[in-house]
Enzyme design. Structure first.
Site, PDB file in Angstrom:
ATOM      1  N   GLU A  36      -3.862  -9.586   3.644  1.00  0.00           N
ATOM      2  CA  GLU A  36      -4.554  -9.236   4.893  1.00  0.00           C
ATOM      3  C   GLU A  36      -5.716 -10.152   5.250  1.00  0.00           C
ATOM      4  O   GLU A  36      -5.865 -10.523   6.429  1.00  0.00           O
ATOM      5  CB  GLU A  36      -5.031  -7.761   4.837  1.00  0.00           C
ATOM      6  CG  GLU A  36      -3.927  -6.734   5.042  1.00  0.00           C
ATOM      7  CD  GLU A  36      -3.233  -6.304   3.754  1.00  0.00           C
ATOM      8  OE1 GLU A  36      -3.299  -7.051   2.762  1.00  0.00           O
ATOM      9  OE2 GLU A  36      -2.625  -5.222   3.750  1.00  0.00           O
TER      10      GLU A  36
ATOM     11  N   GLU B 141       0.831  -1.219   0.000  1.00  0.00           N
ATOM     12  CA  GLU B 141       0.000   0.000   0.000  1.00  0.00           C
ATOM     13  C   GLU B 141       0.861   1.263   0.000  1.00  0.00           C
ATOM     14  O   GLU B 141       0.487   2.276  -0.591  1.00  0.00           O
ATOM     15  CB  GLU B 141      -0.943  -0.018   1.206  1.00  0.00           C
ATOM     16  CG  GLU B 141      -2.009  -1.099   1.057  1.00  0.00           C
ATOM     17  CD  GLU B 141      -2.894  -1.224   2.278  1.00  0.00           C
ATOM     18  OE1 GLU B 141      -2.348  -1.424   3.385  1.00  0.00           O
ATOM     19  OE2 GLU B 141      -4.126  -1.141   2.133  1.00  0.00           O
TER      20      GLU B 141
HETATM   21  N1  COA Z   1       5.255  -7.908  10.903  1.00  0.00           N
HETATM   22  C1  COA Z   1       6.079  -8.270  11.887  1.00  0.00           C
HETATM   23  N2  COA Z   1       7.148  -9.068  11.723  1.00  0.00           N
HETATM   24  C2  COA Z   1       7.371  -9.532  10.475  1.00  0.00           C
HETATM   25  C3  COA Z   1       6.557  -9.210   9.394  1.00  0.00           C
HETATM   26  C4  COA Z   1       5.447  -8.344   9.639  1.00  0.00           C
HETATM   27  N3  COA Z   1       4.612  -7.948   8.665  1.00  0.00           N
HETATM   28  N4  COA Z   1       7.025  -9.826   8.287  1.00  0.00           N
HETATM   29  C5  COA Z   1       8.116 -10.514   8.667  1.00  0.00           C
HETATM   30  N5  COA Z   1       8.318 -10.345   9.996  1.00  0.00           N
HETATM   31  C6  COA Z   1       9.380 -10.916  10.806  1.00  0.00           C
HETATM   32  C7  COA Z   1       9.154 -12.413  11.035  1.00  0.00           C
HETATM   33  O1  COA Z   1       8.263 -12.635  12.108  1.00  0.00           O
HETATM   34  C8  COA Z   1      10.555 -12.889  11.302  1.00  0.00           C
HETATM   35  O2  COA Z   1      10.864 -12.599  12.638  1.00  0.00           O
HETATM   36  P1  COA Z   1      11.732 -13.652  13.524  1.00  0.00           P
HETATM   37  O3  COA Z   1      13.064 -13.729  12.814  1.00  0.00           O
HETATM   38  O4  COA Z   1      11.795 -13.001  14.855  1.00  0.00           O
HETATM   39  O5  COA Z   1      10.970 -14.941  13.475  1.00  0.00           O
HETATM   40  C9  COA Z   1      11.411 -11.995  10.425  1.00  0.00           C
HETATM   41  O6  COA Z   1      10.606 -10.853  10.101  1.00  0.00           O
HETATM   42  C10 COA Z   1      11.797 -12.652   9.128  1.00  0.00           C
HETATM   43  O7  COA Z   1      10.624 -13.125   8.504  1.00  0.00           O
HETATM   44  P2  COA Z   1      10.523 -14.572   7.838  1.00  0.00           P
HETATM   45  O8  COA Z   1       9.083 -14.884   7.666  1.00  0.00           O
HETATM   46  O9  COA Z   1      11.351 -15.545   8.581  1.00  0.00           O
HETATM   47  O10 COA Z   1      11.246 -14.258   6.426  1.00  0.00           O
HETATM   48  P3  COA Z   1      11.023 -14.985   5.030  1.00  0.00           P
HETATM   49  O11 COA Z   1      12.079 -14.453   4.134  1.00  0.00           O
HETATM   50  O12 COA Z   1      10.927 -16.469   5.236  1.00  0.00           O
HETATM   51  O13 COA Z   1       9.590 -14.497   4.521  1.00  0.00           O
HETATM   52  C11 COA Z   1       7.866 -12.889   4.067  1.00  0.00           C
HETATM   53  C12 COA Z   1       9.376 -13.166   4.169  1.00  0.00           C
HETATM   54  C13 COA Z   1       7.710 -11.394   3.805  1.00  0.00           C
HETATM   55  C14 COA Z   1       7.236 -13.693   2.918  1.00  0.00           C
HETATM   56  C15 COA Z   1       7.192 -13.300   5.396  1.00  0.00           C
HETATM   57  O14 COA Z   1       7.913 -12.724   6.475  1.00  0.00           O
HETATM   58  C16 COA Z   1       5.757 -12.861   5.506  1.00  0.00           C
HETATM   59  O15 COA Z   1       4.880 -13.480   4.946  1.00  0.00           O
HETATM   60  N6  COA Z   1       5.510 -11.753   6.266  1.00  0.00           N
HETATM   61  C17 COA Z   1       4.164 -11.312   6.549  1.00  0.00           C
HETATM   62  C18 COA Z   1       3.526 -10.718   5.321  1.00  0.00           C
HETATM   63  C19 COA Z   1       2.126 -10.216   5.628  1.00  0.00           C
HETATM   64  O16 COA Z   1       1.221 -10.976   5.926  1.00  0.00           O
HETATM   65  N7  COA Z   1       1.953  -8.903   5.558  1.00  0.00           N
HETATM   66  C20 COA Z   1       0.697  -8.285   5.752  1.00  0.00           C
HETATM   67  C21 COA Z   1       0.663  -7.651   7.076  1.00  0.00           C
HETATM   68  S1  COA Z   1      -0.815  -6.668   7.169  1.00  0.00           S
END
Ligand code: COA
Length: 242
Positions: free
Chosen positions: A127, A107
């Site tokens: 979301e 966004e």
């Molecule tokens: N909010 C808070 N923390 C987040 C985050 C978010 N939106 N996205 C990633 N993190 C954190 C993870 O919890 C992780 O923390 P940790 O190391 O303490 O466990 C760290 O960032 C790394 O994330 P990870 O998921 O291990 O990395 P990845 O490379 O395997 O995957 C993504 C990357 C972006 C695909 C995955 O982190 C993800 O799906 N994030 C959420 C996306 C989402 O739903 N966003 C919408 C929010 S409204």
């Protein structure tokens, strides 16, 4: 600033989202710091480039914080107000997206005027999978940028758009290798910076204003009286092409 790296140049500000421990997720501190950047750009208009550190643009709003928010916080429009403020900045904004731009990260990119992507860019709004909606502009900005069909696939079916998709659907202007992304973004900003600043500013206002012949005429009336216009047109007529 604890969540941003901010580089202030004469004609532009470069903001790098930097929360490596959370894939640059947008938390309250980052929202506050981005508001500070907006205040500075409203005070002294310059172009804005937003990018993310470490091969990620932003993985959304911070889910740990979102989990604790209730109706009152939703009604405050914490992210939506920020992204609206960014969208209404006086001069053009560019998002350089490498890696994930998900949820609020997507966004934020949608709120910019132009997006460039690396081949690793991924846009998505997951979301509903978290039991909420994309309430900071995706429901209407993505539709404006890429059309209703694409927007509904992203918003309702969890479709992620890779760089090729984003280019094909017009969401991004260009896909360039990650190592050249910032250089290309600066070249785009250089091109913008060569235009008359007031002309750019009024063009953005008119283009975002919903369109009315009167606003076109009034904005042009201001520009027709400007010294900048006379200087630029004189230079053209004298043969000095820029
Ligand atoms: N909010 C808070 N923390 C987040 C985050 C978010 N939106 N996205 C990633 N993190 C954190 C993870 O919890 C992780 O923390 P940790 O190391 O303490 O466990 C760290 O960032 C790394 O994330 P990870 O998921 O291990 O990395 P990845 O490379 O395997 O995957 C993504 C990357 C972006 C695909 C995955 O982190 C993800 O799906 N994030 C959420 C996306 C989402 O739903 N966003 C919408 C929010 S409204």
């Amino acid at each position: 600033m604890s969540t941003l790296h901010v580089e202030e140049l004469d004609d532009r500000v470069v903001v790098t989202l930097r929360r490596p421990e959370a894939r640059n997720a947008i938390n309250a501190a980052m929202v506050g710091e981005l508001h500070d950047v907006c205040a500075s750009l409203e005070q002294r208009p310059r172009l804005l480039l937003i990018t993310g550190d470490g091969g990620t643009f932003a993985a959304g709003a911070d889910i740990g914080e979102l989990r604790e928010r209730g109706r009152e916080q939703a009604l405050q429009g914490i992210n939506s107000r920020l992204f609206d403020r960014i969208a209404r900045l006086p001069l053009p904004t560019v998002a350089a997206v490498d890696g994930y731009a998900l949820g609020g990260g997507a966004e934020l990119a949608y709120a910019c005027d132009v997006r460039l992507a690396s081949p690793a860019a991924v846009f998505g709004n997951p979301e509903p999978g978290l039991g909420i909606l994309a309430a900071a502009g995706a429901c209407w900005r993505l539709r404006e940028l890429a059309g209703a069909s694409v927007a509904k696939q992203v918003l309702l079916a969890g479709r992620r758009l890779d760089a090729d998709d984003a280019l094909r659907f017009g969401l991004v202007a260009e896909v360039v290798p990650a190592g050249e992304l910032l250089k290309r973004a600066h070249a785009l900003l250089d091109r913008m910076a060569r235009s008359g600043p007031l002309a750019l500013r009024l063009t953005k206002l008119v283009a975002d204003g919903g369109g009315h012949p009167l606003t076109d005429d009034l904005a042009q009336a201001i520009l027709f009286e400007s010294d900048d216009k006379r200087v630029r047109m004189d230079a053209f007529l004298a043969g000095g092409r820029s």
